[in-house]
Design a protein around this motif. Structure first.
Motif, short mmCIF file in Angstrom:
data_model
loop_
_atom_site.label_atom_id
_atom_site.label_comp_id
_atom_site.label_asym_id
_atom_site.label_seq_id
_atom_site.Cartn_x
_atom_site.Cartn_y
_atom_site.Cartn_z
N PRO A 10 -28.07 0.73 12.57
CA PRO A 10 -26.71 0.61 12.03
C PRO A 10 -25.79 -0.26 12.89
N LYS A 11 -26.18 -0.52 14.13
CA LYS A 11 -25.37 -1.36 15.01
C LYS A 11 -25.82 -2.82 15.01
N ALA A 12 -26.78 -3.15 14.16
CA ALA A 12 -27.29 -4.53 14.09
C ALA A 12 -26.20 -5.47 13.61
N PRO A 13 -26.19 -6.69 14.12
CA PRO A 13 -25.21 -7.67 13.63
C PRO A 13 -25.49 -8.03 12.17
N GLN A 14 -24.47 -8.48 11.49
CA GLN A 14 -24.62 -8.90 10.09
C GLN A 14 -25.35 -10.23 10.02
N PRO A 15 -26.29 -10.36 9.08
CA PRO A 15 -27.01 -11.64 8.95
C PRO A 15 -26.07 -12.76 8.52
N ASN A 16 -26.36 -13.96 9.02
CA ASN A 16 -25.62 -15.15 8.59
C ASN A 16 -26.55 -16.23 8.06
N SER A 17 -27.86 -15.90 7.92
CA SER A 17 -28.81 -16.85 7.35
C SER A 17 -30.03 -16.10 6.81
N ILE A 18 -30.77 -16.81 6.00
CA ILE A 18 -32.07 -16.32 5.53
C ILE A 18 -33.00 -17.51 5.54
N VAL A 19 -34.21 -17.31 6.02
CA VAL A 19 -35.19 -18.37 6.13
C VAL A 19 -36.48 -17.88 5.51
N ILE A 20 -37.10 -18.70 4.69
CA ILE A 20 -38.41 -18.36 4.15
C ILE A 20 -39.44 -18.57 5.25
N ALA A 21 -40.23 -17.54 5.51
CA ALA A 21 -41.24 -17.61 6.57
C ALA A 21 -42.56 -17.04 6.07
N VAL A 22 -43.61 -17.31 6.82
CA VAL A 22 -44.94 -16.78 6.50
C VAL A 22 -45.50 -16.10 7.74
N SER A 23 -46.46 -15.23 7.50
CA SER A 23 -47.31 -14.72 8.57
C SER A 23 -48.73 -14.72 8.02
N THR A 24 -49.70 -14.68 8.93
CA THR A 24 -51.10 -14.81 8.53
C THR A 24 -51.93 -13.70 9.14
N PHE A 25 -52.63 -12.97 8.28
CA PHE A 25 -53.53 -11.88 8.67
C PHE A 25 -54.94 -12.45 8.66
N VAL A 26 -55.53 -12.64 9.86
CA VAL A 26 -56.84 -13.27 10.00
C VAL A 26 -57.78 -12.34 10.76
N LEU A 27 -58.91 -12.00 10.14
CA LEU A 27 -59.94 -11.21 10.80
C LEU A 27 -61.14 -12.11 11.10
N ASP A 28 -61.79 -11.85 12.23
CA ASP A 28 -63.02 -12.58 12.53
C ASP A 28 -64.22 -11.79 12.00
N GLU A 29 -65.42 -12.26 12.27
CA GLU A 29 -66.64 -11.62 11.75
C GLU A 29 -66.85 -10.21 12.31
N ASP A 30 -66.18 -9.89 13.41
CA ASP A 30 -66.27 -8.55 14.00
C ASP A 30 -65.10 -7.66 13.61
N GLU A 31 -64.31 -8.09 12.59
CA GLU A 31 -63.15 -7.34 12.10
C GLU A 31 -62.04 -7.23 13.15
N ARG A 32 -61.98 -8.19 14.08
CA ARG A 32 -60.88 -8.23 15.04
C ARG A 32 -59.76 -9.07 14.45
N LEU A 33 -58.52 -8.68 14.71
CA LEU A 33 -57.34 -9.33 14.15
C LEU A 33 -56.80 -10.39 15.11
N LEU A 34 -56.53 -11.57 14.58
CA LEU A 34 -55.91 -12.64 15.37
C LEU A 34 -54.44 -12.32 15.58
N MET A 35 -54.04 -12.25 16.85
CA MET A 35 -52.65 -11.95 17.18
C MET A 35 -52.16 -12.88 18.28
N ILE A 36 -50.84 -13.03 18.30
CA ILE A 36 -50.20 -13.77 19.38
C ILE A 36 -49.22 -12.85 20.08
N ARG A 37 -48.93 -13.20 21.32
CA ARG A 37 -47.80 -12.58 22.03
C ARG A 37 -46.70 -13.63 21.97
#
Length: 157
Positions: A10-37
């Motif tokens: 409830p204390k978050a600032p009010q948005p002043n923009s909206i941007v279309i973005a994507v994310s990608t869910f990628v698994l390898d052959e061992d069912e491990r998930l590709l992630m970034i820090r």
């Protein structure tokens, strides 16, 4: 640039923009998930980013994944559309962005893992180890739906 994620805050600032973005869910052959820090908030997440003019959404997912991880992918399906107005991202330049993200499922087709300006770490995480990573709840929601597989893609408002 640093970023702070506000989620059902409830204390978050009010948005002043909206941007279309994507994310990608990628698994390898061992069912491990590709992630970034992420370098902007130090949290683990899925590769992804801002949609650019002249691209399809799948082209954005492919480009952003390659830029952030070094991994080339092919988009295979939709995980879901996420547009929760209670999730806002505030940046140190004054932008406060309302979330709008399309998450795609993809498979790796080449490349090798490497970091970028936006990723301080690129890792393949076994599903059982996801709980040991600092992951924002909005990203965790995408991951959970990605692992569900064959269900109809969700649309979250």
């Amino acid at each position: 640039m640093t970023r702070t994620d506000h989620f059902h805050d409830p204390k978050a600032p009010q948005p002043n923009s909206i941007v279309i973005a994507v994310s990608t869910f990628v698994l390898d052959e061992d069912e491990r998930l590709l992630m970034i820090r992420r370098t902007d908030n130090d949290l683990y997440g899925l590769p992804g980013g801002r949609h650019e003019l002249g691209e399809t959404m799948t082209e954005t997912a492919i480009r952003e994944t390659k830029e952030e991880t070094g991994i080339a992918v092919e988009v295979t399906s939709l995980v879901g559309i996420f547009s929760n107005p209670d999730h806002v991202l505030s940046y140190d330049d004054g932008e406060v962005r309302q979330e709008f993200s399309i998450c795609f499922r993809a498979r790796a087709v080449g490349g090798s893992a490497r970091t970028s300006d936006e990723s301080s770490e690129v890792i393949w995480v076994p599903r059982g180890e996801l709980g040991t990573r600092d992951i924002h709840p909005s990203i965790r929601l995408r991951i959970d739906h990605g692992f569900r597989g064959g269900e109809a893609p969700p649309y979250y408002t």
